[in-house]
Design an enzyme around this catalytic site. Structure first.
Site, PDB file in Angstrom:
ATOM      1  CG  HIS A  82      52.251 -82.670  30.065  1.00 24.88           C
ATOM      2  ND1 HIS A  82      53.414 -82.338  29.779  1.00 24.88           N
ATOM      3  CD2 HIS A  82      51.381 -81.890  30.791  1.00 24.88           C
ATOM      4  CE1 HIS A  82      53.641 -81.222  30.826  1.00 24.88           C
ATOM      5  NE2 HIS A  82      52.304 -80.809  31.203  1.00 24.88           N
ATOM      6  CG  ASP A 137      48.670 -77.454  36.061  1.00 18.62           C
ATOM      7  OD1 ASP A 137      47.358 -77.891  35.606  1.00 18.62           O
ATOM      8  OD2 ASP A 137      49.262 -77.815  36.882  1.00 18.62           O
TER       9      ASP A 137
HETATM   10  C1  LHQ Z   1      38.120 -81.577  46.487  1.00 15.95           C
HETATM   11  C2  LHQ Z   1      38.397 -80.803  45.577  1.00 15.95           C
HETATM   12  C3  LHQ Z   1      40.022 -80.929  45.015  1.00 15.95           C
HETATM   13  C4  LHQ Z   1      39.997 -82.838  46.846  1.00 15.95           C
HETATM   14  C5  LHQ Z   1      36.680 -79.956  45.987  1.00 15.95           C
HETATM   15  N1  LHQ Z   1      40.512 -81.916  45.750  1.00 15.95           N
HETATM   16  N2  LHQ Z   1      38.935 -82.324  47.230  1.00 15.95           N
HETATM   17  C6  LHQ Z   1      48.109 -79.240  40.490  1.00 15.95           C
HETATM   18  C7  LHQ Z   1      49.125 -79.564  41.349  1.00 15.95           C
HETATM   19  C8  LHQ Z   1      49.710 -80.513  41.175  1.00 15.95           C
HETATM   20  C9  LHQ Z   1      49.806 -81.481  39.920  1.00 15.95           C
HETATM   21  C10 LHQ Z   1      49.176 -81.182  38.977  1.00 15.95           C
HETATM   22  O1  LHQ Z   1      48.132 -80.021  38.658  1.00 15.95           O
HETATM   23  C11 LHQ Z   1      47.618 -79.523  39.380  1.00 15.95           C
HETATM   24  C12 LHQ Z   1      46.434 -78.787  38.650  1.00 15.95           C
HETATM   25  C13 LHQ Z   1      45.246 -78.505  39.295  1.00 15.95           C
HETATM   26  O2  LHQ Z   1      44.339 -78.949  39.242  1.00 15.95           O
HETATM   27  S1  LHQ Z   1      45.534 -77.106  40.392  1.00 15.95           S
HETATM   28  C14 LHQ Z   1      43.703 -76.750  41.153  1.00 15.95           C
HETATM   29  C15 LHQ Z   1      43.187 -77.853  42.007  1.00 15.95           C
HETATM   30  N3  LHQ Z   1      41.672 -77.647  41.998  1.00 15.95           N
HETATM   31  C16 LHQ Z   1      41.292 -76.733  42.674  1.00 15.95           C
HETATM   32  O3  LHQ Z   1      41.902 -75.608  43.479  1.00 15.95           O
HETATM   33  C17 LHQ Z   1      39.823 -76.492  42.814  1.00 15.95           C
HETATM   34  C18 LHQ Z   1      39.176 -76.688  44.522  1.00 15.95           C
HETATM   35  N4  LHQ Z   1      37.918 -76.754  44.509  1.00 15.95           N
HETATM   36  C19 LHQ Z   1      37.074 -75.829  44.467  1.00 15.95           C
HETATM   37  O4  LHQ Z   1      37.374 -74.503  43.821  1.00 15.95           O
HETATM   38  C20 LHQ Z   1      35.666 -75.992  44.558  1.00 15.95           C
HETATM   39  O5  LHQ Z   1      35.549 -77.173  45.571  1.00 15.95           O
HETATM   40  C21 LHQ Z   1      34.856 -76.310  43.231  1.00 15.95           C
HETATM   41  C22 LHQ Z   1      34.714 -75.285  42.531  1.00 15.95           C
HETATM   42  C23 LHQ Z   1      35.519 -77.506  42.531  1.00 15.95           C
HETATM   43  C24 LHQ Z   1      33.432 -76.914  43.915  1.00 15.95           C
HETATM   44  O6  LHQ Z   1      32.771 -75.918  44.681  1.00 15.95           O
HETATM   45  P1  LHQ Z   1      31.390 -76.252  45.341  1.00 15.95           P
HETATM   46  O7  LHQ Z   1      30.384 -76.814  44.377  1.00 15.95           O
HETATM   47  O8  LHQ Z   1      30.987 -75.103  46.026  1.00 15.95           O
HETATM   48  O9  LHQ Z   1      32.064 -77.392  46.444  1.00 15.95           O
HETATM   49  P2  LHQ Z   1      32.903 -77.393  47.772  1.00 15.95           P
HETATM   50  O10 LHQ Z   1      33.795 -76.509  47.579  1.00 15.95           O
HETATM   51  O11 LHQ Z   1      31.966 -77.340  48.861  1.00 15.95           O
HETATM   52  O12 LHQ Z   1      33.501 -78.867  47.575  1.00 15.95           O
HETATM   53  C25 LHQ Z   1      32.673 -80.109  47.933  1.00 15.95           C
HETATM   54  C26 LHQ Z   1      33.848 -81.129  48.298  1.00 15.95           C
HETATM   55  O13 LHQ Z   1      34.667 -81.487  47.500  1.00 15.95           O
HETATM   56  C27 LHQ Z   1      34.631 -80.611  49.556  1.00 15.95           C
HETATM   57  O14 LHQ Z   1      34.958 -81.678  50.513  1.00 15.95           O
HETATM   58  P3  LHQ Z   1      33.818 -82.022  51.743  1.00 15.95           P
HETATM   59  O15 LHQ Z   1      34.609 -83.034  52.494  1.00 15.95           O
HETATM   60  O16 LHQ Z   1      34.063 -80.737  52.511  1.00 15.95           O
HETATM   61  O17 LHQ Z   1      32.339 -82.242  51.175  1.00 15.95           O
HETATM   62  C28 LHQ Z   1      36.050 -80.357  48.900  1.00 15.95           C
HETATM   63  O18 LHQ Z   1      36.949 -80.251  49.629  1.00 15.95           O
HETATM   64  C29 LHQ Z   1      35.916 -81.286  47.910  1.00 15.95           C
HETATM   65  N5  LHQ Z   1      36.853 -81.277  46.909  1.00 15.95           N
HETATM   66  N6  LHQ Z   1      37.763 -79.768  45.048  1.00 15.95           N
HETATM   67  N7  LHQ Z   1      40.320 -80.329  44.088  1.00 15.95           N
END
Ligand code: LHQ
Length: 255
Positions: A82, A137
């Site tokens: 925030h 959020d």
């Molecule tokens: C990650 C992440 C990530 C760690 C990719 N963390 N490693 C929530 C809870 C608590 C308090 C306050 O606020 C919140 C707010 C939020 O933000 S909740 C939402 C959190 N974010 C997500 O759910 C997004 C998750 N990630 C994705 O959807 C995709 O990874 C994106 C669209 C960012 C990127 O997609 P791609 O370009 O296809 O890459 P990828 O999925 O293959 O990811 C690459 C690497 O990055 C991978 O790790 P690895 O070791 O396999 O290479 C992912 O695990 C890592 N990564 N986001 N948020």
């Protein structure tokens, strides 16, 4: 290596989220450094701010590997997210998000809290939240429904659909899309153009538009008259009128 890198070029401050190996995902550490960077941006010598990401992502939102350590998520949002979202809105100067790659979850909220968004053609916009059973959020529900309209915002945020940069442009979520390699130069160019405008007027325009979201017409008219009186006392107003009458380009100082 700092999690947030701050550089200055003249009146432009660039804030780079710098955890490329984690797609610049938010941690407590990153929040703290972003907070310091946004404090530095309050310097009156800074007249435009760019927020971007290092590596191939803009910001993947909350670092899900630190998720288990967040404890009370409500308290964590209040303490970490925030203040930075509010700090961006309180900056009386334009803040440009240069979205260089994946922009997800609270990273999407961060981009949407900025005044202007431009994107690399390789960028992807992903709601993220519902994909892990959470709700938007960090201001996501506030900004995205204002930017896209309630119907499209709900459909998008609840479907978790990955949007390309071209689609984001067609929806009006970003104002410009450029080739990925050209993004830093275009962001710097846009920021320096803004940094030469009447900064106080830009800051007051930002405040007025934010206020318009919740005010009545009467309240808005009143705020416009108060801020217009302040704008008319600025050096930039005098310079703008003189330059117009002298048929020369104005040289605004932001004062
Ligand atoms: C990650 C992440 C990530 C760690 C990719 N963390 N490693 C929530 C809870 C608590 C308090 C306050 O606020 C919140 C707010 C939020 O933000 S909740 C939402 C959190 N974010 C997500 O759910 C997004 C998750 N990630 C994705 O959807 C995709 O990874 C994106 C669209 C960012 C990127 O997609 P791609 O370009 O296809 O890459 P990828 O999925 O293959 O990811 C690459 C690497 O990055 C991978 O790790 P690895 O070791 O396999 O290479 C992912 O695990 C890592 N990564 N986001 N948020």
């Amino acid at each position: 290596m700092a999690d947030v890198e701050v550089t200055r070029d003249g009146a432009v401050q660039t804030i780079t989220l710098n955890r490329p190996e984690k797609m610049n995902a938010f941690t407590r550490g990153l929040h703290g450094e972003l907070r310091d960077a946004l404090k530095q941006a309050r310097d009156p010598e800074v007249r435009a701010v760019v927020i971007t990401g290092a590596g191939r992502a803009f910001c993947a939102g909350q670092d899900l590997t630190e998720f288990g350590e967040t404890g009370d998520i409500g308290a964590s949002l209040r303490e970490t997210y925030h203040p930075n979202i509010l700090a961006i809105r309180a900056l009386e100067k334009p803040v440009i998000a240069a979205v260089n790659g994946a922009c997800a979850g609270a990273g999407l909220s961060l981009a949407c809290a900025c005044d202007i968004r431009i994107a690399a053609d390789s960028a992807a916009f992903v709601p993220g939240f519902i994909g892990i059973g959470l709700i938007p959020d960090a201001g996501g529900t506030y900004f995205i429904h204002r930017l896209l309209g309630a119907s499209r915002a709900f459909e998008w945020m609840s479907s978790n659909r990955r949007l390309t940069a071209a689609e984001a442009h067609a929806w009006g979520l970003v104002s410009e899309v450029v080739e990925a390699d050209a993004l830093p130069v275009r962001a710097a160019e846009l920021a320096s153009t803004y940094a030469e405008l009447p900064t106080r007027g830009i800051g007051m325009t930002k405040r007025l538009f934010d206020h318009a979201d919740t005010s009545t017409l009467e309240e808005q008219l009143e705020m416009e008259s108060q801020l217009q009186a302040a704008a008319a006392r600025s050096d930039d107003f005098r310079e703008g009128v003189s330059a117009f009458l002298e048929k020369r380009p104005p040289k605004f100082t932001g004062t």
